[in-house]
Each structure stands twice: as C-alpha cells, then as structure tokens.
Design a protein around this motif. Structure first.
Motif, PDB file in Angstrom:
ATOM      1  N   GLU A   8      31.873  33.644  81.096  1.00 35.19           N
ATOM      2  CA  GLU A   8      30.957  34.033  80.031  1.00 35.19           C
ATOM      3  C   GLU A   8      29.702  33.160  80.021  1.00 35.19           C
ATOM      4  O   GLU A   8      28.581  33.666  79.879  1.00 35.19           O
ATOM      5  CB  GLU A   8      31.670  33.970  78.672  1.00 35.19           C
ATOM      6  N   LYS A  12      25.916  34.527  80.980  1.00 34.73           N
ATOM      7  CA  LYS A  12      24.857  34.452  79.971  1.00 34.73           C
ATOM      8  C   LYS A  12      23.570  33.880  80.554  1.00 34.73           C
ATOM      9  O   LYS A  12      22.489  34.431  80.345  1.00 34.73           O
ATOM     10  CB  LYS A  12      25.326  33.609  78.790  1.00 34.73           C
ATOM     11  N   THR A  16      20.018  35.853  81.391  1.00 35.15           N
ATOM     12  CA  THR A  16      18.810  35.373  80.720  1.00 35.15           C
ATOM     13  C   THR A  16      17.639  35.269  81.683  1.00 35.15           C
ATOM     14  O   THR A  16      16.517  35.650  81.361  1.00 35.15           O
ATOM     15  CB  THR A  16      19.071  33.996  80.067  1.00 35.15           C
TER      16      THR A  16
END
Length: 369
Positions: A8, A12, A16
C-alpha cells in the motif's frame, strides 16, 4: 541492498509521481523513477525534465542507511498495482538488476544508475508563502478550464500566477474566454511577481492537491514554481513568456443584469448543446423582459428552442455564444443563483462568483452566428 515496504505504501508513492513520466522520451533515464533511501525513508522522484514530483514514505526495513537507484516506471507501477492487498514487497538490488518479490510473485527489473537522473535544485527561491490546500485547489479548479491547448501563443497554454498587494490571483485564457480567481494571503510585503505555469504542470498539480485545510508552501524561483505538501514536493519549470494584460479584458460597464437559477440554466443549455453545431457549438440567447429564450441549430437543419423565466429588466438583446464556455463557468460556480452581466450584443459577458475564500470572475466573448 535490500528494502522491504508494504504494498500500500509503495503503490501510494508510485501513483503520486507516476503520471509525470512520459511514455516516450529521448532520454531513457526519464522513463525511470529515482529511488533514494535515507534512514529508513524512501523518496521516489519522477521527472520529464520540465516537471518533477517527489513523494516520500516509510520503509519496513532496509540494510543500508543511504542508497539510490532508478527503476523502470511503468513496469514497476503496473506490477505493484496488480499485486493483492496486504502484501509486503521485498526489493533486492544487485548491480544492474532489482529482484522484486511479494507473496509468491517474483520479478526481475533492469536498473540504471542514479547519477544520471536529472534533479532540480530546490534551494534557490525568490519568494515563498503559504495557503491552505483547499484554497489552492479552488483557485485552480475554478479557472483552469479556460486555459488554451496547443495554441501557437505558447504563453496561453498555461496559467498565470499573479502576486500583488497581498493577493494571489490565477488567470487562464484561450483568447475567447478568460477566468480569474483570487484569494488573500496571510503574509505581507511580498514583491509583485508574475509566473506562468504550463498546462501539464497545472494538470499534475491539480491531481496532487485535495480539499484538506492543511497548509502548502509555494515557492517561486526565477525559472521554477515549487509546491510542498505533506509528503510530496511538486516542482515545475515556468513558461518563458509575457502573459497578456488580463485586467483590460474584464468588462467594467456591463449594466444589463440577468439573475436566474444556476442549475435550471445549466440544464437548459445542455439540452440546447445537443443540436448546436458540432464544431462551433454556437447558441443564441434572446433576452427580453424577465425571459430568456435559447435556440440552436446545425448543418443538418436540426433546431432547438427553449425559454425560461429570469430576473431581467434591461433592453431586448440577441447574442451568440459557444455553449460549452458558458457551461464550464456554470459548472464551476457553487451558488444556487447566478448573475450574468451584459453590455450589448457585441460585448463580452461577465460572470462573477464567490466560492468560499476565493473571488472569481469569468469573461466570455460573443460569437457571430
């Protein structure tokens, strides 16, 4: 060199920064992401030589205090995205290869040296200020739709950041319409400054900012604008050009006032757009005492006509517009009631709105039908 990180956290940071990476580039290193490990923190950087985005996250473990390497961006993002939730990703770096494992999955990726990855120097700054993240989001979202796209006047393919008198104003125009939004800054004494952020930079920045109230730091250098969020740093090269004097475009004497329900007007215009000319999207507005009639037609001889009650007591007027320009403005306004200011059939329409901490003005030029 070996690092472990939750799927996770890794996904992320990859999501981004990943959209900055160009699929085709003359420099192979720019198809990669820069991984920098420093004291159990991982910083991932993406760049296309004009825009650079850095995102940071915590590692589960690492066996070196400092290490840097680059990995192929799209392959890595697709691999991590396809992994099941809840896994721990282990990345083992050896010379020019990275062995990535998660659960029962195993992958090997080629790497390139970190020394060749271009990094923007963020230490140079002419001025900096803070504002809330949701303020910045509103400024951009309420005006970015008016930016030009692939215009030969390259300075219009972006957004102007204008700082003066303790006010930050953003301006976008494509030559047929103009939108500007402003907000008051908490800091005083900033020098008057203008900077043009290119279109891709505006789009990438809008993906990063949210509706949260936390502060972001904005810094301007001679050639770059930098926005620092919680764990992300966005930097973009500025457009080298002179933005037109937007103040001269904003009408000052529009005294024909139309007030009406925003959602009703938006729905009416959406229906009218169905039968408008596919290329020019032109519609006619006929203003009379407390009545607005909207008509559209196209080259196939299709026609539409609809009217609605409005609050208007000015002179009768017929004026043409690109319906999409009006719809963009109405979609950006949050108020239930909208006010449109006209002068005559040959002059621009002005729409003003206040959205929380931002004051917005939208100018739409008429078109001949």
């Amino acid at each position: 060199m070996k690092i472990t990180i939750t799927r996770e956290n890794l996904l992320k940071v990859l999501q981004t920064v990943g959209s900055v990476v160009e699929k085709r580039h003359t420099m192979p290193i720019l198809s990669n992401l820069l991984f920098v490990v420093n004291n159990n923190m991982l910083t991932v950087t993406a760049s296309d030589s004009e825009i650079e985005t850095r995102a940071q996250t915590e590692l589960e473990s690492c066996d070196l205090e400092h290490f840097s390497i680059t990995l192929p961006a799209l392959k890595l993002i697709n691999i991590v995205r396809s992994l099941p939730d809840g896994l721990t990703v282990v990345m083992d770096f050896e010379e020019t290869r990275c062995a990535l494992s998660a659960g029962r999955s195993r992958f090997k990726l080629s790497t390139l040296p970190a020394e060749n990855f271009p990094i923007i120097d963020l230490t140079q700054s002419d001025l900096s200020f803070s504002l809330s993240q949701n303020q910045l989001k509103q400024l951009i979202s309420h005006s970015s739709f008016a930016m030009a796209s692939q215009d030969v006047r390259f300075y219009l393919n972006g957004m102007l950041f204008d700082i003066s008198n303790q006010t930050l104003r953003v301006v976008a125009t494509d030559g047929h319409r103009l939108s500007t939004c402003s907000t008051e800054l908490a800091i005083q004494g900033l020098p008057a400054t203008q900077a043009i952020l290119p279109r891709k930079g505006v789009m990438e920045l809008s993906k990063l900012i949210t509706d949260e109230d936390n502060l972001v730091q904005i810094s301007l250098a001679k050639n770059y604008l930098t926005v620092e969020l919680d764990s992300t740093v966005f930097t973009c090269k500025l457009v080298d050009g002179r933005f037109p004097d937007y103040r001269r475009v904003i009408p000052q004497n529009n005294d024909q006032v139309v007030q009406t329900d925003r959602e009703m007007l938006r729905s009416l215009l959406q229906r009218a757009s169905i039968l408008s000319n596919d290329k020019f999207k032109g519609i006619r507005l006929n203003l009379s005492q407390n009545l607005l009639a909207v008509s559209a037609s196209n080259s196939e001889q299709d026609e539409s006509h609809e009217d609605m009650a409005i609050d208007y007591s000015g002179a009768e007027m017929e004026i043409g517009f690109n319906v999409n320009y009006i719809l963009d403005v109405l979609s950006s306004i949050q108020d239930d009631c909208v006010t449109l200011l006209f002068k005559d059939a040959n002059s621009s329409c002005l729409v003003s709105a206040n959205n929380n901490n931002c004051s917005c003005q939208h100018v739409i030029m008429p078109m001949r039908l």
